[in-house]
Design a protein around this motif. Sequence first.
Motif, short mmCIF file in Angstrom:
data_model
loop_
_atom_site.label_atom_id
_atom_site.label_comp_id
_atom_site.label_asym_id
_atom_site.label_seq_id
_atom_site.Cartn_x
_atom_site.Cartn_y
_atom_site.Cartn_z
N UNK A 13 21.07 37.60 37.96
CA UNK A 13 20.57 36.29 38.39
C UNK A 13 20.70 35.23 37.29
N UNK A 14 21.26 35.64 36.16
CA UNK A 14 21.41 34.72 35.03
C UNK A 14 20.06 34.30 34.43
N UNK A 15 19.08 35.21 34.50
CA UNK A 15 17.72 34.85 34.05
C UNK A 15 17.33 35.55 32.76
N UNK A 16 18.25 36.39 32.22
CA UNK A 16 17.81 37.22 31.09
C UNK A 16 17.36 36.39 29.88
N UNK A 17 18.04 35.27 29.66
CA UNK A 17 17.65 34.46 28.48
C UNK A 17 16.26 33.88 28.62
N UNK A 18 15.84 33.69 29.89
CA UNK A 18 14.50 33.11 30.12
C UNK A 18 13.39 34.13 29.89
N UNK A 19 13.74 35.42 29.90
CA UNK A 19 12.69 36.45 29.86
C UNK A 19 12.17 36.67 28.44
N UNK A 20 10.87 36.42 28.22
CA UNK A 20 10.33 36.66 26.87
C UNK A 20 10.19 38.15 26.56
N UNK A 21 10.40 39.00 27.58
CA UNK A 21 10.20 40.45 27.35
C UNK A 21 11.53 41.17 27.12
N UNK A 22 12.65 40.43 27.10
CA UNK A 22 13.96 41.08 27.11
C UNK A 22 14.17 42.08 25.96
N UNK A 23 13.85 41.67 24.74
CA UNK A 23 14.08 42.56 23.59
C UNK A 23 13.26 43.84 23.74
N UNK A 24 12.01 43.69 24.19
CA UNK A 24 11.14 44.86 24.41
C UNK A 24 11.75 45.81 25.44
N UNK A 25 12.24 45.21 26.52
CA UNK A 25 12.81 46.02 27.61
C UNK A 25 14.03 46.79 27.10
N UNK A 26 14.90 46.09 26.39
CA UNK A 26 16.13 46.74 25.92
C UNK A 26 15.81 47.90 25.00
N UNK A 27 14.86 47.69 24.10
CA UNK A 27 14.49 48.76 23.16
C UNK A 27 13.91 49.94 23.96
N UNK A 28 13.03 49.61 24.88
CA UNK A 28 12.35 50.63 25.70
C UNK A 28 13.39 51.47 26.46
N UNK A 29 14.35 50.81 27.07
CA UNK A 29 15.35 51.53 27.88
C UNK A 29 16.27 52.36 27.01
N UNK A 30 16.64 51.82 25.85
CA UNK A 30 17.56 52.58 25.01
C UNK A 30 16.90 53.88 24.52
N UNK A 31 15.57 53.86 24.41
CA UNK A 31 14.86 55.09 23.99
C UNK A 31 14.71 56.10 25.14
N UNK A 32 15.05 55.65 26.37
CA UNK A 32 14.84 56.56 27.52
C UNK A 32 16.13 56.81 28.30
N UNK A 33 17.24 56.77 27.59
CA UNK A 33 18.54 56.97 28.23
C UNK A 33 18.63 58.34 28.89
N UNK A 34 18.02 59.35 28.27
CA UNK A 34 18.15 60.71 28.83
C UNK A 34 17.45 60.80 30.19
N UNK A 35 16.28 60.14 30.33
CA UNK A 35 15.58 60.16 31.63
C UNK A 35 16.41 59.42 32.66
N UNK A 36 16.98 58.29 32.25
CA UNK A 36 17.75 57.47 33.20
C UNK A 36 19.02 58.17 33.67
N UNK A 37 19.55 59.04 32.80
CA UNK A 37 20.82 59.69 33.13
C UNK A 37 20.65 60.78 34.19
#
Length: 352
Positions: free
Chosen positions: A128-152
């Motif tokens: 939606x082109x909204x990622x820059x607006x999100x103040x939580x983006x960095x937190x989300x990216x870090x959180x997801x990168x730590x949970x790649x095995x669950x996501x896979x």
Amino acid sequence: MGIKQSLKQQVQKSTLVWGSYQTVKAQVNRLRTAAFYRYDAGRSWRYMIWRPTNDARWALSSELLFQYHKLEKGLVMPGKPRLFGTDPVRATMALMRRWEAAGHPTSDPIYRGACATVSCYRAGLQARGLERESPALAQIDKFLSERQSTLAVDPMTTPVPLAAPGTAAAGSWQAFEALSVARRSVRDFSSQTVPAELVQEAVRVAALSPSACNRQPNKVVLIEGREEIDRALAFQNGNRGFGHKVPLLAVLVVDSTGYFDGSERNQAYVDGGLFAMSLMFALRALGLGSCSLNWCVTPATDRAFRKLGHVKDQETIMMMLAIGYPPEAVTVPLSPRRHADDVIRWSKGGRA
Ligand SMILES: Cc1cc2nc3c(=O)[nH]c(=O)nc-3n(C[C@H](O)[C@H](O)[C@H](O)COP(=O)(O)O)c2cc1C
């Protein structure tokens, strides 16, 4: 004849004494009802309020579902994209950390659904082109990168297309399962008018629902017209983002005068809930979509809504129901369900 019966016969002989007996009985019943509600209040006080210190799996999974459902819902909203979900995504990530710290299984479908939803939310912001607006983006990216095995593991995606009803092979079980899959909460509607005959037909079949002593206390109040619907929905907190597209609004109520005393104080919600479920199935089988809209309101809101004149004083509001035709290619949240083994408990060891 027992003493009680003969006494009753004597009392019935005099209209005055019998009338007074009935009045006293009604007052005693009112007092008993107050005691029943005190009991309920005690149970609510003990068990119903979420606490940040309760890391039991059931409570945590309920909180998780509650929070990430807001993200799932945001991903299916019609209209112009706008930033949503900043607080719920933070809350979801915090709850998942609590889940992990408490040692609950990360294979649980509710936890996995949370992980997938955070990931799909992240992708949804980007699409939606909204990622820059999100103040939580960095937190989300870090959180997801730590949970790649669950996501896979066996990845889940949300939203998903709304399934069509009636595609099942012959057989009542297949038909029922297909209808259960097709009955999803729809949060986008076409502008097509809902024919009154279809609602009538759905209500006729929903009326086959069971009710305590077959008293059938349900009523369906139908509200149509944009202005009237918008006025009613202004009292409800769960229709933001799609309320303006609801072509027909039902208020599902139960007439409380059908119940004899306080021991039946929760019966309206049981009878009303069973009826509501059947109605949603019936509507879906007829090609319509619906979305339950909670009536978790303060007494002040309940009173104020009643002033619009749709609902009689003795009627208890169960919920509202948005009804309409789903647009083509509509999507619905994945909304993973608990595993049946988690829902069933054989009491006292039983067959488990
Ligand atoms: C009593 C009740 C109240 C609900 N209230 C709302 C609401 O206010 N807004 C909304 O968008 N969805 C509401 N829902 C829909 C739920 O979010 C939905 O049933 C749940 O996420 C499961 O998804 P499904 O219905 O698509 O299977 C409600 C559902 C129920 C049963």
